[in-house]
Design a protein around this motif. Sequence first.
Motif, PDB file in Angstrom:
ATOM      1  N   THR A  87     -12.088  -7.894 -16.633  1.00  0.00           N
ATOM      2  CA  THR A  87     -13.560  -8.195 -16.116  1.00  0.00           C
ATOM      3  C   THR A  87     -13.408  -7.913 -14.383  1.00  0.00           C
ATOM      4  O   THR A  87     -12.533  -8.322 -13.728  1.00  0.00           O
ATOM      5  CB  THR A  87     -13.575  -9.693 -16.416  1.00  0.00           C
ATOM      6  OG1 THR A  87     -13.361  -9.998 -17.674  1.00  0.00           O
ATOM      7  CG2 THR A  87     -14.855 -10.412 -15.838  1.00  0.00           C
ATOM      8  N   THR A 227      -8.287 -15.939 -11.395  1.00  0.00           N
ATOM      9  CA  THR A 227      -8.181 -16.476 -12.788  1.00  0.00           C
ATOM     10  C   THR A 227      -8.729 -18.020 -12.746  1.00  0.00           C
ATOM     11  O   THR A 227      -8.451 -18.803 -11.852  1.00  0.00           O
ATOM     12  CB  THR A 227      -6.555 -16.808 -12.888  1.00  0.00           C
ATOM     13  OG1 THR A 227      -5.842 -15.391 -12.908  1.00  0.00           O
ATOM     14  CG2 THR A 227      -6.369 -17.167 -14.457  1.00  0.00           C
ATOM     15  N   ASP A 228      -9.241 -18.195 -13.823  1.00  0.00           N
ATOM     16  CA  ASP A 228      -9.803 -19.683 -14.320  1.00  0.00           C
ATOM     17  C   ASP A 228      -9.914 -19.783 -15.735  1.00  0.00           C
ATOM     18  O   ASP A 228      -9.067 -18.941 -16.302  1.00  0.00           O
ATOM     19  CB  ASP A 228     -11.261 -19.966 -13.677  1.00  0.00           C
ATOM     20  CG  ASP A 228     -12.344 -18.966 -14.190  1.00  0.00           C
ATOM     21  OD1 ASP A 228     -12.168 -18.334 -15.115  1.00  0.00           O
ATOM     22  OD2 ASP A 228     -13.635 -19.039 -13.788  1.00  0.00           O
ATOM     23  N   GLY A 229     -10.459 -20.875 -16.280  1.00  0.00           N
ATOM     24  CA  GLY A 229     -10.590 -20.900 -17.701  1.00  0.00           C
ATOM     25  C   GLY A 229     -11.146 -20.007 -18.472  1.00  0.00           C
ATOM     26  O   GLY A 229     -10.658 -19.891 -19.606  1.00  0.00           O
ATOM     27  N   HIS A 230     -11.746 -18.975 -17.755  1.00  0.00           N
ATOM     28  CA  HIS A 230     -12.435 -17.937 -18.633  1.00  0.00           C
ATOM     29  C   HIS A 230     -11.819 -16.562 -18.562  1.00  0.00           C
ATOM     30  O   HIS A 230     -12.062 -15.713 -19.414  1.00  0.00           O
ATOM     31  CB  HIS A 230     -13.709 -17.641 -18.065  1.00  0.00           C
ATOM     32  CG  HIS A 230     -14.871 -18.910 -18.167  1.00  0.00           C
ATOM     33  ND1 HIS A 230     -15.322 -19.384 -19.362  1.00  0.00           N
ATOM     34  CD2 HIS A 230     -15.334 -19.841 -17.220  1.00  0.00           C
ATOM     35  CE1 HIS A 230     -16.125 -20.538 -19.041  1.00  0.00           C
ATOM     36  NE2 HIS A 230     -15.885 -20.485 -17.858  1.00  0.00           N
ATOM     37  N   GLY A 231     -10.523 -16.698 -17.782  1.00  0.00           N
ATOM     38  CA  GLY A 231      -9.804 -15.662 -17.877  1.00  0.00           C
ATOM     39  C   GLY A 231      -9.319 -14.950 -16.466  1.00  0.00           C
ATOM     40  O   GLY A 231      -9.468 -15.647 -15.281  1.00  0.00           O
ATOM     41  N   ARG A 233      -9.819 -11.788 -13.598  1.00  0.00           N
ATOM     42  CA  ARG A 233     -10.897 -10.950 -13.148  1.00  0.00           C
ATOM     43  C   ARG A 233     -10.240 -10.080 -11.914  1.00  0.00           C
ATOM     44  O   ARG A 233      -9.484 -10.717 -11.238  1.00  0.00           O
ATOM     45  CB  ARG A 233     -12.161 -11.562 -12.455  1.00  0.00           C
ATOM     46  CG  ARG A 233     -12.947 -12.301 -13.544  1.00  0.00           C
ATOM     47  CD  ARG A 233     -13.922 -13.285 -12.876  1.00  0.00           C
ATOM     48  NE  ARG A 233     -14.518 -13.954 -13.835  1.00  0.00           N
ATOM     49  CZ  ARG A 233     -14.271 -14.974 -14.586  1.00  0.00           C
ATOM     50  NH1 ARG A 233     -13.085 -15.686 -14.217  1.00  0.00           N
ATOM     51  NH2 ARG A 233     -14.904 -15.796 -15.227  1.00  0.00           N
TER      52      ARG A 233
END
Length: 334
Positions: A87, A227-231, A233
Motif C-alpha cells: 500500500t 502501520t495502523d490497524g489497516h496494515g 504502508r
Amino acid sequence: MSGTDMPLEQLLGYLETLANQSLALWDVPEGATARLINVSENATYLVQAPNGYKAILRVHRENYHSHRAIECELAWLEALDEEKVVTTPGYFVGKNGDPIQEGRVNGLDDPRYMVLFHFVEGSAPDESGDMSDGYEELGAIAARCHNHVLNWQKPDDFERLTWDSDTVFGAAPTWGNWRDAPEVDATVKPVLEQVEQTIRERLGAFGKAPDRFNLIHADMRLANLLTDGHGTRLIDFDDCGWGWFLYDFAAAISFIEDDPRIPDLKAAWVRGYRSVRTMSDTEEAEIDTFVMLRRMALLAWIGSHIEAPEPQELAPGFAATTARLGQAWMDRIG
C-alpha cells in the motif's frame, strides 16, 4: 537567488510562503494552511484545514528531479498499490489536471515542483528496542517490490536517478564528493580511498544483471513504514531509481551501520526477503559491500547538505566511524 546560496532559515521562509500560496493550485478546503514537518532533499509540509482535512505537500529541491522523473515515481507508486504489492500513498491532481505543480516565489530564482499526497494514518515501528520483526517485514516488502519491477512494463522514457558506483564515486556524484565531507582528514582519507576502490572492484564483478540491478525504493527504512490497524504502508519514494536490489537493505540501516544490532537485523531482513524471493548465498555474502557503498554516499550527503540540521548533527565522528567500518569490512573479506 538560488536556494543553495542562502542560509537554510532564509530559504525555509521563502518555501513556507511558496507552500501556502501554492495550495490554491489544488482543490483544497478553504482555510487550509501548510506547516513544515521535515526538510531533507525536499521540504515537506502538513496541510490542514478547519474541517479536519489533512494532506502532505512535498516541495522539491531545485534542479534535482525533472517533471518526467517525478511522473515516473508516481507511476511506480500507483502500480505497486493497484497491483497490491504494498500500500502506497495516493496523490491529488491539481486544478490543471497535473499531479505535479510548479510554483515560484519572490526571492528564489528557480521554480519548484510540488506534489500533494494523501495523508497516511499510522506510525513508524519503534526503533528503540528489538527491531527484528520490522526488518523482517522490510525484507519481505523489498522482495515483493523487486519481483514487481522485473515484470512491470515501465512507462516509455522512464527517468529516475541511478544509485551505483559511478553516481556515488564518479566525476559528478549525485550527493557530492565524500572527500569534501567534514573531518575527512589525513587520518581517515587513505582508508576511505581503499574502501572506495574495494567497493568499485567488487561491484564491477557482481555485475548489473536485471535480476540484481533494477528499479528500487532506495530509502526503505523503518521510518518510511507506517502501520495502523489497516496494515502497513510504504511512503517516501523520492529516492527511488536504478540500483542494486541489495542496496535496499543498506538504505534500511542508514546512519546506524555501527549499531551492535545490525547482524541480527540483517538476518531478519534476509529471512523476510527469502520468504518471498530467492537470494543466493553469493548475493547474501555481498550485502556488506552495499552497506559500505551507502555509508560512503551518506558521508558525501552530509558534506553537501551541511547547512541542514540533520547533517550538522550527524557530522561529528561520521568520517572516522566510516573508516573504522570500512577497515573492518575489508579485513573480513580478506
